[in-house]
Design a protein around this motif. Structure first.
Motif, PDB file in Angstrom:
ATOM      1  N   LEU A 319       0.832  -1.202   0.000  1.00 48.48           N
ATOM      2  CA  LEU A 319       0.000   0.000   0.000  1.00 48.48           C
ATOM      3  C   LEU A 319       0.870   1.257   0.000  1.00 48.48           C
ATOM      4  CD1 LEU A 319      -3.083   0.389  -0.006  1.00 48.48           C
ATOM      5  CD2 LEU A 319      -2.965   0.646   2.481  1.00 48.48           C
ATOM      6  N   LEU A 320       1.933   1.256   0.823  1.00 49.18           N
ATOM      7  CA  LEU A 320       2.847   2.401   0.865  1.00 49.18           C
ATOM      8  C   LEU A 320       3.501   2.640  -0.493  1.00 49.18           C
ATOM      9  CD1 LEU A 320       4.547   1.834   4.327  1.00 49.18           C
ATOM     10  CD2 LEU A 320       3.480   3.979   3.606  1.00 49.18           C
ATOM     11  N   LEU A 321       3.978   1.556  -1.119  1.00 48.26           N
ATOM     12  CA  LEU A 321       4.675   1.703  -2.401  1.00 48.26           C
ATOM     13  C   LEU A 321       3.708   2.133  -3.504  1.00 48.26           C
ATOM     14  CD1 LEU A 321       7.118  -1.357  -2.301  1.00 48.26           C
ATOM     15  CD2 LEU A 321       7.578   1.033  -1.698  1.00 48.26           C
ATOM     16  N   LEU A 322       2.504   1.576  -3.504  1.00 49.24           N
ATOM     17  CA  LEU A 322       1.509   1.953  -4.505  1.00 49.24           C
ATOM     18  C   LEU A 322       1.123   3.424  -4.331  1.00 49.24           C
ATOM     19  CD1 LEU A 322      -0.265   1.001  -6.844  1.00 49.24           C
ATOM     20  CD2 LEU A 322      -1.954   0.233  -5.158  1.00 49.24           C
ATOM     21  N   ASP A 323       0.956   3.853  -3.094  1.00 46.03           N
ATOM     22  CA  ASP A 323       0.653   5.258  -2.822  1.00 46.03           C
ATOM     23  C   ASP A 323       1.800   6.159  -3.280  1.00 46.03           C
ATOM     24  OD1 ASP A 323      -0.761   7.498  -1.209  1.00 46.03           O
ATOM     25  OD2 ASP A 323       1.249   7.427  -0.326  1.00 46.03           O
ATOM     26  N   PHE A 324       3.042   5.771  -2.962  1.00 45.27           N
ATOM     27  CA  PHE A 324       4.213   6.562  -3.354  1.00 45.27           C
ATOM     28  C   PHE A 324       4.311   6.695  -4.869  1.00 45.27           C
ATOM     29  CE2 PHE A 324       8.713   6.013  -4.781  1.00 45.27           C
ATOM     30  CZ  PHE A 324       9.122   7.339  -4.604  1.00 45.27           C
ATOM     31  N   ILE A 325       4.181   5.581  -5.575  1.00 47.00           N
ATOM     32  CA  ILE A 325       4.281   5.603  -7.038  1.00 47.00           C
ATOM     33  C   ILE A 325       3.187   6.482  -7.638  1.00 47.00           C
ATOM     34  CG2 ILE A 325       4.048   4.189  -9.127  1.00 47.00           C
ATOM     35  CD1 ILE A 325       5.386   1.906  -7.539  1.00 47.00           C
ATOM     36  N   SER A 326       1.980   6.416  -7.064  1.00 43.85           N
ATOM     37  CA  SER A 326       0.869   7.217  -7.593  1.00 43.85           C
ATOM     38  C   SER A 326       1.070   8.711  -7.340  1.00 43.85           C
ATOM     39  CB  SER A 326      -0.455   6.758  -6.972  1.00 43.85           C
ATOM     40  OG  SER A 326      -0.540   7.117  -5.605  1.00 43.85           O
ATOM     41  N   ARG A 327       1.975   9.062  -6.420  1.00 48.90           N
ATOM     42  CA  ARG A 327       2.273  10.466  -6.150  1.00 48.90           C
ATOM     43  C   ARG A 327       3.355  11.019  -7.086  1.00 48.90           C
ATOM     44  NH1 ARG A 327       0.561  12.350  -1.030  1.00 48.90           N
ATOM     45  NH2 ARG A 327      -0.509  10.752   0.196  1.00 48.90           N
ATOM     46  N   VAL A 328       4.273  10.147  -7.525  1.00 50.60           N
ATOM     47  CA  VAL A 328       5.428  10.637  -8.289  1.00 50.60           C
ATOM     48  C   VAL A 328       5.359  10.285  -9.775  1.00 50.60           C
ATOM     49  CG1 VAL A 328       6.921  10.602  -6.260  1.00 50.60           C
ATOM     50  CG2 VAL A 328       6.822   8.573  -7.732  1.00 50.60           C
ATOM     51  N   THR A 343      -4.989  -6.508   0.484  1.00 54.31           N
ATOM     52  CA  THR A 343      -5.824  -5.526   1.172  1.00 54.31           C
ATOM     53  C   THR A 343      -6.880  -4.866   0.281  1.00 54.31           C
ATOM     54  OG1 THR A 343      -5.797  -3.412   2.373  1.00 54.31           O
ATOM     55  CG2 THR A 343      -4.013  -3.788   0.793  1.00 54.31           C
ATOM     56  N   PRO A 344      -8.110  -4.765   0.764  1.00 55.15           N
ATOM     57  CA  PRO A 344      -9.165  -4.061   0.020  1.00 55.15           C
ATOM     58  C   PRO A 344      -8.896  -2.569  -0.143  1.00 55.15           C
ATOM     59  CG  PRO A 344     -10.122  -5.508   1.694  1.00 55.15           C
ATOM     60  CD  PRO A 344      -8.657  -5.456   1.960  1.00 55.15           C
ATOM     61  N   LEU A 345      -8.015  -2.005   0.676  1.00 54.67           N
ATOM     62  CA  LEU A 345      -7.730  -0.570   0.566  1.00 54.67           C
ATOM     63  C   LEU A 345      -7.075  -0.215  -0.763  1.00 54.67           C
ATOM     64  CD1 LEU A 345      -6.492   0.625   4.074  1.00 54.67           C
ATOM     65  CD2 LEU A 345      -8.739   0.867   3.023  1.00 54.67           C
ATOM     66  N   ALA A 346      -6.448  -1.175  -1.429  1.00 55.89           N
ATOM     67  CA  ALA A 346      -5.820  -0.894  -2.721  1.00 55.89           C
ATOM     68  C   ALA A 346      -6.848  -0.425  -3.751  1.00 55.89           C
ATOM     69  CB  ALA A 346      -5.074  -2.127  -3.226  1.00 55.89           C
ATOM     70  N   LEU A 349      -7.686   3.225  -2.919  1.00 57.98           N
ATOM     71  CA  LEU A 349      -6.572   4.077  -3.336  1.00 57.98           C
ATOM     72  C   LEU A 349      -6.588   4.290  -4.844  1.00 57.98           C
ATOM     73  CD1 LEU A 349      -3.929   5.569  -2.527  1.00 57.98           C
ATOM     74  CD2 LEU A 349      -2.725   3.425  -2.977  1.00 57.98           C
ATOM     75  N   ALA A 350      -6.845   3.233  -5.597  1.00 61.84           N
ATOM     76  CA  ALA A 350      -6.871   3.335  -7.060  1.00 61.84           C
ATOM     77  C   ALA A 350      -7.933   4.317  -7.523  1.00 61.84           C
ATOM     78  CB  ALA A 350      -7.121   1.953  -7.669  1.00 61.84           C
ATOM     79  N   ARG A 351      -9.093   4.234  -6.932  1.00 60.25           N
ATOM     80  CA  ARG A 351     -10.171   5.142  -7.339  1.00 60.25           C
ATOM     81  C   ARG A 351      -9.855   6.590  -6.979  1.00 60.25           C
ATOM     82  NH1 ARG A 351     -13.454   0.414  -6.258  1.00 60.25           N
ATOM     83  NH2 ARG A 351     -13.630   0.886  -4.033  1.00 60.25           N
ATOM     84  N   LEU A 429       1.876   5.642   6.649  1.00 58.45           N
ATOM     85  CA  LEU A 429       0.812   4.633   6.595  1.00 58.45           C
ATOM     86  C   LEU A 429      -0.402   5.067   7.401  1.00 58.45           C
ATOM     87  CD1 LEU A 429       0.139   1.896   5.404  1.00 58.45           C
ATOM     88  CD2 LEU A 429       1.235   0.825   7.366  1.00 58.45           C
ATOM     89  N   ALA A 430      -0.153   5.700   8.542  1.00 62.62           N
ATOM     90  CA  ALA A 430      -1.265   6.230   9.340  1.00 62.62           C
ATOM     91  C   ALA A 430      -2.046   7.276   8.550  1.00 62.62           C
ATOM     92  CB  ALA A 430      -0.730   6.827  10.642  1.00 62.62           C
ATOM     93  N   GLY A 431      -1.327   8.093   7.779  1.00 59.39           N
ATOM     94  CA  GLY A 431      -1.998   9.081   6.950  1.00 59.39           C
ATOM     95  C   GLY A 431      -2.855   8.439   5.873  1.00 59.39           C
ATOM     96  N   ILE A 432      -2.365   7.342   5.283  1.00 54.90           N
ATOM     97  CA  ILE A 432      -3.161   6.616   4.280  1.00 54.90           C
ATOM     98  C   ILE A 432      -4.428   6.065   4.924  1.00 54.90           C
ATOM     99  CG2 ILE A 432      -3.202   4.568   2.806  1.00 54.90           C
ATOM    100  CD1 ILE A 432      -0.197   5.008   2.329  1.00 54.90           C
ATOM    101  N   TYR A 433      -4.295   5.496   6.125  1.00 54.39           N
ATOM    102  CA  TYR A 433      -5.470   4.971   6.828  1.00 54.39           C
ATOM    103  C   TYR A 433      -6.468   6.079   7.129  1.00 54.39           C
ATOM    104  CZ  TYR A 433      -3.890   0.188   7.736  1.00 54.39           C
ATOM    105  OH  TYR A 433      -3.527  -1.118   7.617  1.00 54.39           O
ATOM    106  N   GLN A 434      -5.943   7.229   7.529  1.00 47.59           N
ATOM    107  CA  GLN A 434      -6.830   8.342   7.839  1.00 47.59           C
ATOM    108  C   GLN A 434      -7.591   8.798   6.591  1.00 47.59           C
ATOM    109  OE1 GLN A 434      -5.058  12.149   9.157  1.00 47.59           O
ATOM    110  NE2 GLN A 434      -6.233  11.862  11.042  1.00 47.59           N
ATOM    111  N   GLU A 435      -6.923   8.718   5.440  1.00 51.22           N
ATOM    112  CA  GLU A 435      -7.554   9.134   4.186  1.00 51.22           C
ATOM    113  C   GLU A 435      -8.535   8.107   3.651  1.00 51.22           C
ATOM    114  OE1 GLU A 435      -6.319  10.311  -0.428  1.00 51.22           O
ATOM    115  OE2 GLU A 435      -4.801   9.576   0.964  1.00 51.22           O
ATOM    116  N   LEU A 436      -8.155   6.830   3.718  1.00 52.85           N
ATOM    117  CA  LEU A 436      -8.922   5.787   3.037  1.00 52.85           C
ATOM    118  C   LEU A 436      -9.836   4.993   3.950  1.00 52.85           C
ATOM    119  CD1 LEU A 436      -6.115   4.289   0.734  1.00 52.85           C
ATOM    120  CD2 LEU A 436      -7.662   6.198   0.269  1.00 52.85           C
ATOM    121  N   GLY A 437      -9.568   5.018   5.264  1.00 47.36           N
ATOM    122  CA  GLY A 437     -10.330   4.197   6.194  1.00 47.36           C
ATOM    123  C   GLY A 437      -9.451   3.131   6.812  1.00 47.36           C
ATOM    124  N   PHE A 438      -9.963   2.530   7.874  1.00 47.04           N
ATOM    125  CA  PHE A 438      -9.186   1.549   8.615  1.00 47.04           C
ATOM    126  C   PHE A 438      -9.574   0.139   8.176  1.00 47.04           C
ATOM    127  CE2 PHE A 438      -9.169   5.350  11.150  1.00 47.04           C
ATOM    128  CZ  PHE A 438      -7.840   5.439  11.550  1.00 47.04           C
TER     129      PHE A 438
END
Length: 602
Positions: A319-328, A343-346, A349-351, A429-438
């Motif tokens: 999840l961290l790497l996918l988030d990072f790549i989607s930022r850069v 993880t269902p959070l992927a 994140l994609a959407r 990762l905590a920031g991703i959870y805060q954005e996407l849900g737990f």
């Protein structure tokens, strides 16, 4: 099988087996299992205990598998082409690789051998670079030291998927041990039919990996690295030095050693395997500890956070790497891949980031297969990232398998990116959870050894399929069951995507139970080990609520399966069978996120 048959095998294997392998078959259950069946392909090729008998990895079964592969390649018009062979650092691996080379050479193939213990991703790259018709990796990946394996790769550098594996398996089954052809290795090296793969292949691999870097300066990050006594050190050291990383190695785990003296299971998912590196991380004041498994296709990460060390799960790293790549990177029109047990959070994140996420069956070979399909359609440039929950990641199209070496650079870049904003990876990762849900996950394995264990595993899956909605206590309410054994279209994050336009997944022995609170329980037998694997996902309003829900789900699952196994054991005892040996194995920690000091991720 009779003792006479065992004696024949011992005689045939003289000089190629060790004392511990002889001791093993003095146990009646071990002897019975060793002769209970022939080896066959699973999720990661052929993988089994080393020892004596047709259900063990040894020079005879490796020879038979190699002859079956040769027969398949000859029938598909590959005569005279090149097959690449690599091996890991395990006991017998070098010997087994020479047996495979001898058999393939005797059948008219040119054989390219890596001269030393080699990371599996380098084999995938070498197959593509040298335009080989196939490849073989002698490895049992992250399994305990008693295991080894025979993993086959196709001409595009991806693992043999179901159709290819079945075709090779059919050929293997037709080979009698006396029909295996062999040639002299030294003679093959002299006449050029067998040759050592040059250093230029690993140099070209490093060129490709460094060319994928995102331009993030790494000077702010200090890392501890370990190859867990496997194949990774030489290639990883060259990469880390090329990119001017600040790093040091875990000295006790630096050199290849098939006995894996520092941990019984050299799996970066396990706390024991990460213990030494985590200790060094805490003492050194570094930011990260990163470890490859023995064949360096997987990668585990431990983070220094708030004065303590926290091990990330495979889903969390993915999840961290996918988030990072989607930022850069530019994500419009991009496609990322993960598996049905990740993880269902992927999907969420994609959407949010504007790319599509597709899910394959468990096993990175299916992601590699989808990359091949993209390439055939002229769309390989749309590939963004691939990951699986068992610590496998791939960014880039230089290989068709998970790559723990290139992912090492990616993790460092991700950590350096967030550190420039005052965050470590736990904060991020905590920031991703805060954005996407737990959404928190937990993986549990139930190990069931021997023939009776395999039967109990199959009967448990049948029982859940027969009554999915009454499978658990009232606290766990199942609303839907997805049975992948019937085949289904590939799940995607794109709600607007036409279901019928998506690829059809091949049938697989997997059950997905969806719960009324949007949680999931997924069950599947391992394709490489005697384990029934369970993947639990809980979605809640907070991390603590998600953890509590996971506890409830786990208790219900353990209770349901324990009751079934006890019932099955009683039935088998009445029929005169031996007990089922059951062990509960923890593979993944619960929650690693500390939410007391969440910082915003820019």
């Amino acid at each position: 099988m009779s003792d006479n048959n065992a004696a024949q095998w011992i005689q045939a294997l003289a000089g190629s087996i060790q004392d511990w392998e002889l001791e093993k078959i003095k146990n009646e259950d071990e002897l019975k299992d060793a002769f209970s069946k022939d080896l066959s392909f699973g999720t990661g090729g052929i993988r089994a205990l080393m020892g004596i008998g047709p259900n063990r990895m040894n020079v005879l079964t490796i020879g038979r598998a190699s002859q079956g592969l040769a027969n398949y390649l000859l029938k598909t018009g590959c005569s005279g082409e090149t097959v690449a062979i690599a091996c890991d650092s395990r006991i017998h691996s070098s010997e087994f690789s020479e047996v495979a080379a001898s058999v393939l050479s005797a059948n008219g193939f040119r054989v390219a051998l890596f001269p030393n213990a080699t990371p599996t991703p380098l084999l995938s790259f070498g197959i593509r670079k040298m335009k080989c018709c196939a490849g073989v990796s002698i490895t049992a990946s992250h399994n305990p030291k008693e295991y080894n394996g025979f993993k086959v790769y196709g001409p595009t550098g991806d693992q043999a998927t179901d159709a290819l594996a079945q075709a090779i398996q059919t050929e293997i089954e037709q080979v009698d041990f006396n029909e295996v052809k062999r040639t002299d290795i030294e003679g093959g090296l002299d006449n050029g039919t067998i040759f050592w793969i040059p250093e230029s292949i690993s140099t070209a691999y490093l060129d490709e990996v460094c060319g994928q870097a995102h331009g993030i300066p790494l000077g702010s990050i200090k890392a501890i690295y370990s190859p867990l006594n496997g194949t990774g050190f030489n290639l990883a050291a060259k990469l880390l030095n090329r990119v001017d990383a600040n790093w040091e190695v875990v000295a006790e785990q630096k050199d290849p050693d098939g006995n894996f003296p520092t941990c019984q299971k050299p799996n970066p998912e396990n706390d024991e395997a990460m213990r030494l590196g985590s200790k060094q991380l805490k003492e050194s004041g570094a930011d990260l500890f990163i470890a490859n498994d023995p064949d360096a296709d997987r990668l585990g990460v431990v983070v220094m956070h708030g004065g303590d060390t926290i091990k990330l799960t495979g889903d969390e790293v993915g999840l961290l790497l996918l988030d990072f790549i989607s930022r850069v990177k530019q994500c419009e029109g991009a496609i990322a891949y993960t598996t049905i047990v990740s993880t269902p959070l992927a999907d969420i994140l994609a959407r949010k980031r504007g790319f599509e996420l597709r899910r394959t069956l468990t096993g990175f070979k299916y992601i590699g297969e989808q990359m091949d399909a993209l390439e055939e359609d002229g769309q390989i440039g749309s590939f963004l990232f691939g990951f699986e929950e068992s610590c496998g990641y791939l960014s880039g199209t230089h290989v068709r398998d998970k790559d723990g070496i290139s992912s090492l650079l990616l993790v460092l870049e991700c950590a350096a990116y967030h550190k420039q904003y005052g965050l470590d990876l736990i904060d991020a990762l905590a920031g991703i959870y805060q954005e996407l849900g737990f959404c928190m996950g937990r993986q549990i394995s139930f190990e069931l050894t021997g023939p009776a264990g395999r039967h109990a595993m199959a009967s448990a899956m049948r029982a859940i399929r027969a009554q999915p909605y009454n499978a658990f206590e009232k606290a766990i309410r199942v609303t839907d069951m997805y049975d992948y054994s019937r085949g289904t279209h590939m799940p995607t994050s794109e709600i607007s995507q036409s279901y019928e336009d998506l690829p059809l997944l091949p049938p697989s022995n997997v059950i997905e139970l969806r719960l009324e609170d949007d949680g999931k329980i997924i069950l599947r037998p391992s394709g490489t080990e005697p384990k029934l694997k369970a993947y639990l996902f809980a979605i809640a309003q907070s991390g603590e609520d998600a953890k509590n829900r996971l506890d409830e789900m786990e208790t219900a699952l353990r209770s349901r399966l324990a009751a079934h196994f006890k019932k099955e054991e009683r039935r088998l005892r009445q029929n005169g069978s031996r007990n089922i040996v059951i062990r509960w194995l923890w593979l993944t920690a619960v929650a690693t996120i500390q939410l007391c000091s969440v910082k915003a991720v820019p």
